[in-house]
Design an enzyme around this catalytic site. Sequence first.
Site, mmCIF file in Angstrom:
data_model
loop_
_atom_site.group_PDB
_atom_site.id
_atom_site.type_symbol
_atom_site.label_atom_id
_atom_site.label_comp_id
_atom_site.label_asym_id
_atom_site.label_seq_id
_atom_site.Cartn_x
_atom_site.Cartn_y
_atom_site.Cartn_z
ATOM 1 N N TYR A 64 0.854 -1.197 0.000
ATOM 2 C CA TYR A 64 0.000 0.000 0.000
ATOM 3 C C TYR A 64 0.879 1.232 0.000
ATOM 4 C CZ TYR A 64 -5.006 -0.383 -0.038
ATOM 5 O OH TYR A 64 -6.286 -0.518 -0.473
ATOM 6 N N GLU A 66 -0.529 4.836 -0.456
ATOM 7 C CA GLU A 66 -1.312 6.068 -0.661
ATOM 8 C C GLU A 66 -0.446 7.281 -0.344
ATOM 9 O OE1 GLU A 66 -4.949 5.901 1.530
ATOM 10 O OE2 GLU A 66 -5.738 4.274 0.309
ATOM 11 N N ASP A 241 -6.428 14.879 -23.880
ATOM 12 C CA ASP A 241 -6.395 13.453 -23.553
ATOM 13 C C ASP A 241 -5.684 12.760 -24.721
ATOM 14 O OD1 ASP A 241 -6.866 10.774 -23.188
ATOM 15 O OD2 ASP A 241 -9.008 10.977 -22.774
ATOM 16 N N THR A 270 -3.186 7.208 -21.482
ATOM 17 C CA THR A 270 -2.997 5.823 -21.061
ATOM 18 C C THR A 270 -1.529 5.515 -21.312
ATOM 19 O OG1 THR A 270 -3.408 4.928 -23.255
ATOM 20 C CG2 THR A 270 -5.322 5.129 -21.807
ATOM 21 N N LYS A 273 -1.410 2.038 -24.925
ATOM 22 C CA LYS A 273 -1.819 2.069 -26.330
ATOM 23 C C LYS A 273 -0.561 2.291 -27.182
ATOM 24 C CE LYS A 273 -6.520 3.277 -25.045
ATOM 25 N NZ LYS A 273 -7.631 4.234 -25.123
ATOM 26 N N ARG A 279 -0.709 -1.640 -18.808
ATOM 27 C CA ARG A 279 -2.067 -1.098 -18.767
ATOM 28 C C ARG A 279 -2.163 -0.091 -17.628
ATOM 29 N NH1 ARG A 279 -6.411 -2.182 -21.281
ATOM 30 N NH2 ARG A 279 -5.107 -3.439 -22.630
HETATM 31 C C1 LIG Z 1 -8.673 4.472 -24.236
HETATM 32 C C2 LIG Z 1 -9.049 5.865 -23.868
HETATM 33 C C3 LIG Z 1 -9.377 6.210 -22.547
HETATM 34 C C4 LIG Z 1 -9.600 5.187 -21.471
HETATM 35 O O1 LIG Z 1 -8.558 4.419 -21.127
HETATM 36 P P1 LIG Z 1 -8.775 3.186 -20.125
HETATM 37 O O2 LIG Z 1 -7.387 2.815 -19.735
HETATM 38 O O3 LIG Z 1 -9.502 2.148 -20.874
HETATM 39 O O4 LIG Z 1 -9.578 3.694 -18.954
HETATM 40 C C5 LIG Z 1 -9.610 7.538 -22.260
HETATM 41 N N1 LIG Z 1 -9.545 8.482 -23.212
HETATM 42 C C6 LIG Z 1 -9.270 8.184 -24.492
HETATM 43 C C7 LIG Z 1 -9.225 9.289 -25.511
HETATM 44 C C8 LIG Z 1 -9.028 6.865 -24.865
HETATM 45 O O5 LIG Z 1 -8.788 6.577 -26.150
#
Ligand SMILES: *Cc1c(COP(=O)(O)O)cnc(C)c1O
Length: 478
Positions: A64, A66, A241, A270, A273, A279
């Site tokens: 843990y 936090e 994002d 993320t 990707k 992940r």
């Molecule tokens: C994939 C994605 C997310 C979410 O990611 P997770 O790891 O699945 O929660 C958020 N914003 C955009 C633009 C994404 O393509």
Amino acid sequence: MSHNAESTAFRSALEVIRAVEPRVADAIGAELADQRESLKLIASENYASPATLLAMGNWFSDKYAEGTVGRRFYAGCQNVDTVEALAAEHARELFGAAHAYAQPHSGIDANLVAFWAILADRVESPALKRAQVRQVNDLTEADWFALRRELGDQRMLGMSLDAGGHLTHGFRPNISGKMFDQRSYGTDPATGLIDYDRVAEAAREFKPLILVAGYSAYPRKVNFRIMREIADSVGATFMVDMAHFAGLVAGKVFTGDFDPVPHAHIVTTTTHKSLRGPRGGMVLCGPELADQVDRGCPMVLGGPLPHVMAAKAVALAEARRPDFADYARRIVDNAQALADGLLRRGATLVTGGTDNHLVLIDVSGYGLTGRQAEQALLDSGIVTNRNAVPQDPNGAWYTSGIRIGTPALTTRGLGAAEMDATAELIHTVLTQTTAGSGPDGAPSKAKYVLDPAVAEQVGKQAADLLTPFPLYPEVDLT
Ligand SMILES: *Cc1c(COP(=O)(O)O)cnc(C)c1O
């Protein structure tokens, strides 16, 4: 049997797991076999390195932690501090950001951290100020009431879902749609591109607290300099994002106006990707929002995942190497080769092409819905996902589009010639598939007809295409 370190590590791990629950060991082995055999064109997936994968499987999971580096609510976090600080340092250096927060468990969580940081920073509410971590227990019921009312009035302007925006940018199925009064900007119906004048107009009318840029299905670059000017003109906080295209930013394919980091107040991503890490999620920002961002846990996040932060540090170290820039460039070259191959064979692409890692095919020209196309391709060994196109007449479930992306196949080493062959296979399946009908003879948006011999033949060709590019060649489980 191979005796290199990777093979030994994964083989030993499976042996230990097999002694407790053999079905889990079998499923892990089967997953590798399946991934090795499939032509993976899912734009949001990739293959993390063995070092990244191995960094996750250890006793950091037991801890843990936090709080933040050096300021934990738990004792004995010195080693967690080491890996979290490393992940943040690599992220700051890689992206040129003043501050990096490596704790978010996913992209959604990174966005929640960012939203709350912006609200806490921007909304002049005594109740909200008291709701920050330390005074949360002092809030009266009247405070909570006032707070909920004030927060519900806050506005967010983001990209519409059918233009490629993401659920977490203020849409109903996600908490962001309940937190914010949301309006979205779409794309120009003629070109499929973002019309910045229209975004500016929407911002002037709506006066959002937050302007969000970023997407999961828009096949083009976004000019973040212009978006920042729009945000500034209405006093909005500009958030990007970059979940999908972080690898292209890391690899310096998106620079200048197209690099979000120098232009946005706050950037979320993320790590799994195009960035090719474990992940997870991450937040980058300037010094102004750093303190609020660091309150992500426990404000909206559970305890950090130190084993994943260790893997983030490894993957970010990999992304700082020169060969990652080469990888990022090949992702885009491959997407363009795939788009060219499809266009040459008569496919219709949203925006007519791509300048990032993804291509969106409008399959209505083949007389199919996205769902029919997705399933027919899957039958033929080609893994894609259906996706709405702008003003989609088939809605978000059946859709009229197929989204394909190149980060995963590029990691395997496939290049332009294989992309052209892939375009041929996709085109073959889509031209050979016809829409089916329901039990009452009515047209169906889900049923389709594809000669199994065609599916088998394409599946074989897809497998042949992958043979020279083994996945995880350093891992031999036999
Ligand atoms: C994939 C994605 C997310 C979410 O990611 P997770 O790891 O699945 O929660 C958020 N914003 C955009 C633009 C994404 O393509």
